[in-house]
Enzyme design. Structure first.
Site, short mmCIF file in Angstrom:
data_model
loop_
_atom_site.label_atom_id
_atom_site.label_comp_id
_atom_site.label_asym_id
_atom_site.label_seq_id
_atom_site.Cartn_x
_atom_site.Cartn_y
_atom_site.Cartn_z
N PRO A 40 -47.00 -57.53 -30.75
CA PRO A 40 -47.61 -56.90 -29.57
C PRO A 40 -48.99 -56.32 -29.90
CG PRO A 40 -45.35 -56.12 -29.92
CD PRO A 40 -45.74 -56.91 -31.13
N GLU A 41 -49.95 -56.57 -29.02
CA GLU A 41 -51.31 -56.05 -29.18
C GLU A 41 -51.59 -55.11 -28.01
OE1 GLU A 41 -54.17 -59.19 -30.03
OE2 GLU A 41 -52.58 -60.48 -30.78
#
Ligand SMILES: [Zn+2]
Length: 259
Positions: free
Chosen positions: A2-3
């Site tokens: 996840p960014e």
């Protein structure tokens, strides 16, 4: 992994659903994360009310009554879900009727961690061409590695760094310090545009990682990428991978559009 757009999507759902709720219990999974939530971070959690949810880079911060806070990081494969069920439970918060489950197959997620020193928030106005130029000018690392360094820009990972470099017409392997002021202005603009568009689409749900928001909804940005996960760029040219890995993996770019 996840960014920023995925974490921001999680933040929005958690804030909407949890604001004003009081924590009635918490539970660690067996086993929990590799790095066990520190006792000090869990002390006083029960009885605290959620006043808001903030994001800093890829970190989520539950702001609690009494000036307390609880930090969460999704690590490589963490998922936060509202409601019970699911495999690989590492941590759970109960807030009256609401249950927040933190699942993590690979166990690199964290709860109650301290924030490290983080660079600029790319969607804030302080992040712009001149500030990016100042942050990069003395660096010999490839530009893509510099963008993924959380101490320089907070929240970028492989997907969005790859997409922003394409949008700015810059090759991932170029030395960060070789970028001109004009290059940095273009790149800062591209980063903001790519991230805003991904936030608006609820992030990216890739086949091998299966990110979902806390209500189980998939993101939509993976269908809009120009380079990431493709063999031919959105520009129509065949893509190439960098000869040397950058930040641990080869990186895609368009040999015609990126210089
Ligand atoms: Zn191209």
């Amino acid at each position: 992994m996840p960014e920023l757009p995925e974490v921001e999507t999680v933040r929005r759902v958690l804030e909407e659903r949890l604001k004003g709720s009081t924590i009635t219990a918490y539970e660690l999974g067996r086993p929990t994360f590799y790095r066990r939530p520190p006792k000090a971070a869990l002390a006083g959690l029960v009885g605290s009310t959620v006043e808001g949810v903030r994001r800093r880079g890829k970190y989520l911060i539950l702001l609690l009554s009494g000036g307390k806070s609880l930090t969460l990081h999704l690590g490589m494969s963490g998922r936060v879900c509202l409601g019970g069920g699911g495999a690989h439970l590492r941590f759970r918060l109960v807030l009256g009727d609401a249950v927040v489950c933190f699942h993590d197959a690979r166990r690199f997620g964290r709860v109650g961690c301290k924030l490290p020193r983080l660079g600029c928030e790319p969607l804030e106005p302080e992040f712009n061409g001149p500030s990016l130029f100042r942050a990069l000018r003395a660096r010999r690392a490839p530009i893509k590695a510099a963008l993924m360094d959380q101490g320089i820009v907070a929240g970028l990972g492989n997907i969005y760094a790859t997409e922003a470099l394409f949008a700015a017409g810059l090759r991932p392997g170029r030395a960060a310090g070789s970028l001109s002021g004009a290059d940095c202005a273009r790149l800062a603009g591209a980063i903001k545009k790519v991230l805003s568009s991904a936030v608006a689409l609820g992030g990216s749900t890739l086949a091998d990682e299966a990110y979902r928001d806390p209500l189980g909804r998939a993101g939509g940005f993976q269908e809009r990428t120009c380079v990431y996960g493709r063999t031919r760029g959105r520009c129509g040219h065949a893509l190439k991978a960098t000869r040397r890995p950058i930040a641990g993996r080869t990186s895609l770019y368009c040999p015609v559009c990126q210089r």
